[in-house]
Design an enzyme around this catalytic site. Structure first.
Site, PDB file in Angstrom:
ATOM      1  N   GLU A 163      74.053  67.486  21.343  1.00 15.92           N
ATOM      2  CA  GLU A 163      74.008  66.485  22.405  1.00 15.92           C
ATOM      3  C   GLU A 163      72.635  66.634  23.046  1.00 15.92           C
ATOM      4  O   GLU A 163      72.385  67.559  23.805  1.00 15.92           O
ATOM      5  CB  GLU A 163      75.143  66.721  23.401  1.00 15.92           C
ATOM      6  CG  GLU A 163      75.528  65.482  24.200  1.00 15.92           C
ATOM      7  CD  GLU A 163      74.673  65.302  25.438  1.00 15.92           C
ATOM      8  OE1 GLU A 163      73.639  64.589  25.335  1.00 15.92           O
ATOM      9  OE2 GLU A 163      75.014  65.868  26.473  1.00 15.92           O
TER      10      GLU A 163
ATOM     11  N   GLU B 132      61.178  61.429  27.056  1.00 16.54           N
ATOM     12  CA  GLU B 132      62.141  61.824  28.088  1.00 16.54           C
ATOM     13  C   GLU B 132      61.443  62.650  29.163  1.00 16.54           C
ATOM     14  O   GLU B 132      60.864  63.695  28.879  1.00 16.54           O
ATOM     15  CB  GLU B 132      63.284  62.630  27.480  1.00 16.54           C
ATOM     16  CG  GLU B 132      64.368  62.951  28.489  1.00 16.54           C
ATOM     17  CD  GLU B 132      65.524  63.722  27.883  1.00 16.54           C
ATOM     18  OE1 GLU B 132      66.684  63.418  28.198  1.00 16.54           O
ATOM     19  OE2 GLU B 132      65.271  64.651  27.085  1.00 16.54           O
TER      20      GLU B 132
ATOM     21  N   LYS C 277      76.413  80.698  25.231  1.00 11.21           N
ATOM     22  CA  LYS C 277      75.084  81.159  25.663  1.00 11.21           C
ATOM     23  C   LYS C 277      74.532  80.107  26.632  1.00 11.21           C
ATOM     24  O   LYS C 277      74.032  79.071  26.230  1.00 11.21           O
ATOM     25  CB  LYS C 277      74.165  81.318  24.450  1.00 11.21           C
ATOM     26  CG  LYS C 277      72.657  81.364  24.742  1.00 11.21           C
ATOM     27  CD  LYS C 277      72.245  82.471  25.687  1.00 11.21           C
ATOM     28  CE  LYS C 277      70.729  82.437  25.912  1.00 11.21           C
ATOM     29  NZ  LYS C 277      70.286  81.309  26.784  1.00 11.21           N
TER      30      LYS C 277
ATOM     31  N   CYS D 272      70.789  63.777  30.724  1.00 15.01           N
ATOM     32  CA  CYS D 272      70.433  63.212  29.427  1.00 15.01           C
ATOM     33  C   CYS D 272      70.655  61.709  29.392  1.00 15.01           C
ATOM     34  O   CYS D 272      69.966  60.992  28.663  1.00 15.01           O
ATOM     35  CB  CYS D 272      71.239  63.897  28.327  1.00 15.01           C
ATOM     36  SG  CYS D 272      73.025  63.824  28.551  1.00 15.01           S
TER      37      CYS D 272
END
Length: 493
Positions: free
Chosen positions: A250, A385, A175, A284
């Site tokens: 992750e 972040e 997905k 990331c």
């Protein structure tokens, strides 16, 4: 305009509702493709196909060597269709073409790598304390895998989940993000051409709240492999617990790049720039916190500003472009908002700090490469972040303070260390609470080296031999070698 279909059970299909989502080129601002708005029904059909492939289909009877052959065929087709794959990804998420081209080379090599590992999965014989028993273990596929991927590197994320899962003997439903599904559907074309049995590899597109949630909650999904935000990852983790699904996550990072006073500052400056302004900071592992020794802070900052003068924003297809657009409108607004947050908290902007304007910037979804100094480690800009081209500079005075500052963060994905002292590099590698430490380099990924995080940066590992273990479980077998019945029929020996 390109119009895609989902790939389910070896067939191309529209969504159950017949509805569509637009895919917009982040640079031009133009809708260039449409993808099906998949539903829970579509997700369920894909899982049913994947489950059948693992139980009654030909995939269930494939040998490990046959599975490896299938993966090699996919890899060969990726090599042959690299330009098409690269074009679809650049149009979908605005990543630099030069970077995507290099990544697709790694994508093909990753499929080759797990093709080679497919027939290296082995069990073991176990000497036990029982004289009348023969014991051994086998390594079995966990079952149907739902691979949920992010928009910043969709083809790579699909690969590092699907390739080891398929090598292990699982079937997969991918997905992709609704913002960037095209390259994953292009990959499905190649999987279909490679001749994998129907149902082994499926792609369901659509919104996460519809298709994604249905996959996470489906009782026949045995494993979820997710790349994305820590907030979504935590929600998936909670939901998966209801049916005891295996989960690998992750997630994000607020990764420190630590520059000591003995470092080669020219090399460090290049590493810092690559770590935060590469991919416009939309990764990331972005090195968004620069921890620099007080003795070299001014000198390093001067080098960064000098290098930044040569940065060029523009068309991601132009080889001269260094910084591309922000991939999605919501992310663009988020990055701009953090510029205000940083200033409100007292950080001082010494580079950039605004929406980029001017000729050659397409639809204008660009943020200037930005550096903030006078940052404290407790500021939001140093803890949250951002996922954009914003660097926070934090000063330290000694090694212990550098470790304390680096570890004082909810994330723990990667860290960079710049030093010419081998002893320090080993001490720092041990002290930093992260999944990967890069010493005198940054963003040096390899599909052979395990990758993943600690703390809120996730669970499990991708890449390398360890990744295939994420899709296997151990089965123990004990066979009696005693041909005499037990003296007491109620007590086995």
């Amino acid at each position: 305009m390109q119009q895609y279909q989902m790939y389910v059970d070896g067939q191309w299909a529209d969504s159950a509702t017949g509805e569509w989502l637009d895919s917009t080129d982040p640079y031009s601002g133009e809708v260039w493709a449409r993808i099906p708005a998949g539903t829970a029904q579509d997700a369920g059909r894909a899982v049913d196909a994947a489950q059948a492939a693992m139980t009654t289909g030909p995939w269930a009877a494939f040998t490990a060597s046959q599975r490896g052959g299938c993966l090699r065929a996919v890899a060969d087709l990726i090599v042959a269709n690299a330009d098409r794959l690269a074009d679809s990804e650049v149009r979908d998420n605005g990543k630099l073409l030069t970077e995507v081209q290099g990544q697709i080379t790694a994508v093909a090599q990753c499929w080759y790598y797990y093709a080679g590992l497919a027939d290296k999965v082995q069990g073991a014989t176990i000497p036990t304390e029982k004289a009348n028993a023969f014991a051994f273990t086998t390594r079995e596929p966990v079952g149907v895998v739902a691979a949920l991927t992010a928009w910043n590197s969709p083809l790579w994320f699909a690969t590092v989940k699907a390739a080891p899962a398929l090598a292990a003997g699982c079937s997969v439903v991918v997905k992709p993000s609704e913002f960037a599904s095209a390259s994953t559907l292009e990959l499905a074309r190649l999987v279909d051409e490679a001749g994998l049995p129907a149902g082994v590899f499926n792609v369901v597109t659509g919104l996460g709240a519809a298709a994604g949630t249905a996959l996470v909650e489906h009782p026949d999904v045995a494993k979820i492999a997710f790349t994305g935000s820590d907030v979504t990852g935590a929600a998936i983790y909670r939901s998966a617990a209801a049916t005891m699904k295996r989960v690998s996550l992750e997630l994000g990072g607020k990764s420190p790049t630590i520059v000591f006073d003995d470092a080669d500052l020219d090399l460090a400056a290049v590493g810092v720039m690559s770590g935060i302004f590469g991919a416009a900071g939309q990764m990331c592992a972005a090195g968004s916190r620069l921890l620099v020794h007080a003795a070299v802070k001014d000198e390093l900052l001067a080098k960064l500003l000098e290098l930044a003068a040569d940065l060029r924003m523009g068309d991601p297809r132009d080889p001269a472009t260094n910084v591309g657009p922000i991939s999605t409108p919501p992310q663009f607004e988020k990055v701009l908002a953090y510029l205000d947050v940083a200033r409100a908290d007292g950080a001082r902007c010494v580079l950039g700090g605004a929406r980029a304007t001017g000729p050659g910037l397409g639809a204008g979804q660009f943020v200037e490469p930005t550096i903030f100094t006078d940052v404290r480690n407790d500021m939001r800009i140093a803890r949250e972040e951002v996922f954009g081209p914003i660097l926070s500079v934090i000063e330290f005075k000694d090694e212990q303070e550098a470790v304390t500052l680096a570890n004082d963060n909810p994330y723990g994905l990667v860290a960079g260390v710049w030093t010419t002292d081998i002893g320090r590099s080993l001490r720092m590698s041990k002290a930093l609470r992260v999944g990967t430490v890069w010493v005198n380099t940054y963003r040096t990924y390899s599909y052979m080296v395990p990758f993943g995080g600690t703390k809120q940066s996730g669970l499990g590992r991708e890449h390398g031999i360890e990744a295939i273990d994420e899709y296997l479980e151990t089965r123990s077998v004990v066979i009696s070698t005693d041909d005499a019945p037990p003296v007491n029929p109620f007590v086995m020996r």
